[in-house]
Design a protein around this motif. Structure first.
Motif, PDB file in Angstrom:
ATOM      1  N   GLN A 195      70.051  14.118  36.645  1.00 54.10           N
ATOM      2  CA  GLN A 195      70.117  14.365  35.208  1.00 54.10           C
ATOM      3  C   GLN A 195      69.378  15.664  34.912  1.00 54.10           C
ATOM      4  N   LEU A 196      70.102  16.631  34.378  1.00 54.69           N
ATOM      5  CA  LEU A 196      69.526  17.890  33.954  1.00 54.69           C
ATOM      6  C   LEU A 196      69.041  17.705  32.516  1.00 54.69           C
ATOM      7  N   CYS A 197      67.734  17.789  32.304  1.00 51.49           N
ATOM      8  CA  CYS A 197      67.143  17.498  31.001  1.00 51.49           C
ATOM      9  C   CYS A 197      66.605  18.782  30.372  1.00 51.49           C
ATOM     10  N   GLN A 198      67.067  19.070  29.174  1.00 53.13           N
ATOM     11  CA  GLN A 198      66.575  20.224  28.427  1.00 53.13           C
ATOM     12  C   GLN A 198      65.734  19.690  27.262  1.00 53.13           C
ATOM     13  N   HIS A 199      64.433  19.921  27.336  1.00 51.49           N
ATOM     14  CA  HIS A 199      63.526  19.361  26.339  1.00 51.49           C
ATOM     15  C   HIS A 199      63.423  20.228  25.089  1.00 51.49           C
ATOM     16  N   HIS A 200      64.052  21.379  25.126  1.00 51.71           N
ATOM     17  CA  HIS A 200      64.000  22.293  23.985  1.00 51.71           C
ATOM     18  C   HIS A 200      65.364  22.953  23.824  1.00 51.71           C
ATOM     19  N   CYS A 201      65.825  23.087  22.589  1.00 49.81           N
ATOM     20  CA  CYS A 201      67.097  23.758  22.310  1.00 49.81           C
ATOM     21  C   CYS A 201      66.898  24.705  21.132  1.00 49.81           C
ATOM     22  N   PRO A 202      66.910  26.011  21.368  1.00 51.04           N
ATOM     23  CA  PRO A 202      66.682  26.969  20.285  1.00 51.04           C
ATOM     24  C   PRO A 202      67.756  26.945  19.208  1.00 51.04           C
ATOM     25  N   VAL A 203      68.936  26.399  19.511  1.00 55.05           N
ATOM     26  CA  VAL A 203      70.034  26.422  18.534  1.00 55.05           C
ATOM     27  C   VAL A 203      70.414  25.011  18.093  1.00 55.05           C
ATOM     28  N   ALA A 204      69.480  24.076  18.189  1.00 50.17           N
ATOM     29  CA  ALA A 204      69.809  22.678  17.891  1.00 50.17           C
ATOM     30  C   ALA A 204      70.333  22.501  16.477  1.00 50.17           C
ATOM     31  N   HIS A 205      69.720  23.152  15.505  1.00 55.90           N
ATOM     32  CA  HIS A 205      70.145  22.974  14.114  1.00 55.90           C
ATOM     33  C   HIS A 205      71.550  23.523  13.882  1.00 55.90           C
ATOM     34  N   ILE A 206      71.883  24.623  14.550  1.00 51.58           N
ATOM     35  CA  ILE A 206      73.229  25.191  14.415  1.00 51.58           C
ATOM     36  C   ILE A 206      74.246  24.297  15.111  1.00 51.58           C
ATOM     37  N   ALA A 207      73.860  23.737  16.261  1.00 55.23           N
ATOM     38  CA  ALA A 207      74.780  22.873  17.002  1.00 55.23           C
ATOM     39  C   ALA A 207      75.087  21.591  16.244  1.00 55.23           C
ATOM     40  N   GLU A 208      74.216  21.190  15.329  1.00 59.99           N
ATOM     41  CA  GLU A 208      74.521  20.029  14.491  1.00 59.99           C
ATOM     42  C   GLU A 208      75.780  20.287  13.665  1.00 59.99           C
ATOM     43  N   GLN A 209      75.952  21.524  13.197  1.00 60.59           N
ATOM     44  CA  GLN A 209      77.095  21.890  12.372  1.00 60.59           C
ATOM     45  C   GLN A 209      78.285  22.360  13.208  1.00 60.59           C
ATOM     46  N   PHE A 210      77.996  22.928  14.392  1.00 64.44           N
ATOM     47  CA  PHE A 210      79.048  23.486  15.230  1.00 64.44           C
ATOM     48  C   PHE A 210      78.909  22.922  16.646  1.00 64.44           C
ATOM     49  N   PRO A 211      79.484  21.743  16.898  1.00 59.99           N
ATOM     50  CA  PRO A 211      79.348  21.110  18.224  1.00 59.99           C
ATOM     51  C   PRO A 211      79.992  21.920  19.341  1.00 59.99           C
ATOM     52  N   GLN A 212      80.776  22.941  18.994  1.00 63.60           N
ATOM     53  CA  GLN A 212      81.381  23.799  20.016  1.00 63.60           C
ATOM     54  C   GLN A 212      80.307  24.446  20.896  1.00 63.60           C
ATOM     55  N   LEU A 213      79.107  24.639  20.353  1.00 66.14           N
ATOM     56  CA  LEU A 213      78.030  25.237  21.142  1.00 66.14           C
ATOM     57  C   LEU A 213      77.647  24.331  22.309  1.00 66.14           C
TER      58      LEU A 213
END
Length: 285
Positions: A195-213
């Protein structure tokens, strides 16, 4: 993360940013240690007080004092640790995770500007399905360029080490990535892998609106690792960690990392939760 200094104290300081009194020195040290506690949770995911004390070489009592402060300001939250399989006697251990406000304290993503730009791209081609595809093309191009940087690193790694090599490359770019090996579990028919785990996502708020990210990032992971991967959880969807399941090298064709075109989806990449994905999800820590 650092609290704002009282105006009167700032004016009495002998120099810019230099504490004027012993009390201020102690306060600055206290805040710095509290920041280290929060950063450790960001880098390693939900953690117990004992885990934090071990990593930071502090006493458990000291860590608990800092956690109390972070809880009071709404930067962390406590929850019971998830336990899979048989559990021993006693209450489950309590772990501490960053809240959305806690994550926000570590970075500025210029969310509104990015969201407006993606929305403009969508509207410029007429919106609807065409707009979604335009945003997806942008996302593939963006993550494709990012993936190109990782090709040399992954190309030098052995097949069984590629996931760790990708995690290190992601961490260097601020994603605080780790790898958790998933052993095969015959009784639960859970697949082996990682399991590759990313504990931080700099674009998380944008990805909420644009799941294409998120979808484009998953495609690039598949191309880099030379096998299909399955996204199990994302911070953008409310999970604590972005988690991607990677099959063991022997479980699927894995000749090596492939060139990342950036605008072409990878066949076999899955972002849905099928039977294997559901089995792997049970192994999440």
């Amino acid at each position: 993360m650092r609290e704002q200094v009282d105006q009167r104290e700032a004016e009495s300081a002998p120099g810019c940013g230099v504490p004027a009194t012993a009390t201020e020195v102690l306060l600055d040290g206290h805040r710095a240690t509290r920041d280290r506690v929060a950063r450790s949770i960001l880098d390693h995911g939900p953690s117990s007080a004992a885990d934090l004390a071990s990593r930071l070489q502090l006493t458990t009592a000291a860590v608990r004092r800092h956690l109390d402060g972070l809880l009071a300001t709404g930067l962390v939250e406590s929850r019971e640790q998830r336990v899979y399989g048989s559990r021993g006697r006693g209450r489950p251990a309590k772990v501490f995770a960053l809240t959305e406000s806690g994550r926000d304290a570590f970075y500025q993503a210029y969310d509104q500007l990015a969201a407006d730009a993606l929305r403009w791209i969508s509207d410029a081609v007429g919106g609807g399905k065409a707009g979604e595809e335009a945003v997806a093309a942008f996302a593939r191009a963006r993550f494709g360029r990012q993936g190109q940087k990782y090709l040399t690193v992954l190309g030098q790694a052995r097949p069984e080490e590629r996931t760790e090599a990708l995690a290190q490359a992601l961490s260097a770019d601020g994603y605080a990535a780790t790898v958790r090996r998933v052993p095969p579990a015959a009784a639960a028919k859970a697949p082996a892998g990682a399991q590759l785990c990313q504990h931080h996502c700099p674009v998380a708020h944008i990805a909420e609106q644009f799941p294409q990210l998120c979808e484009a990032e998953t495609e690039v992971f598949s191309q880099l690792l030379g096998t299909h991967v399955q996204r199990l959880a994302t911070i953008a969807h409310g999970d604590g960690v972005c988690t991607t399941y990677v099959p063991a090298p022997g479980a699927a064709s894995s000749p090596g990392p492939r060139q990342v075109p950036g605008a072409v989806p990878t066949a076999g990449t899955s972002t849905s939760t099928d039977q294997n994905s559901a089995s792997a999800r049970r192994n999440l820590a």
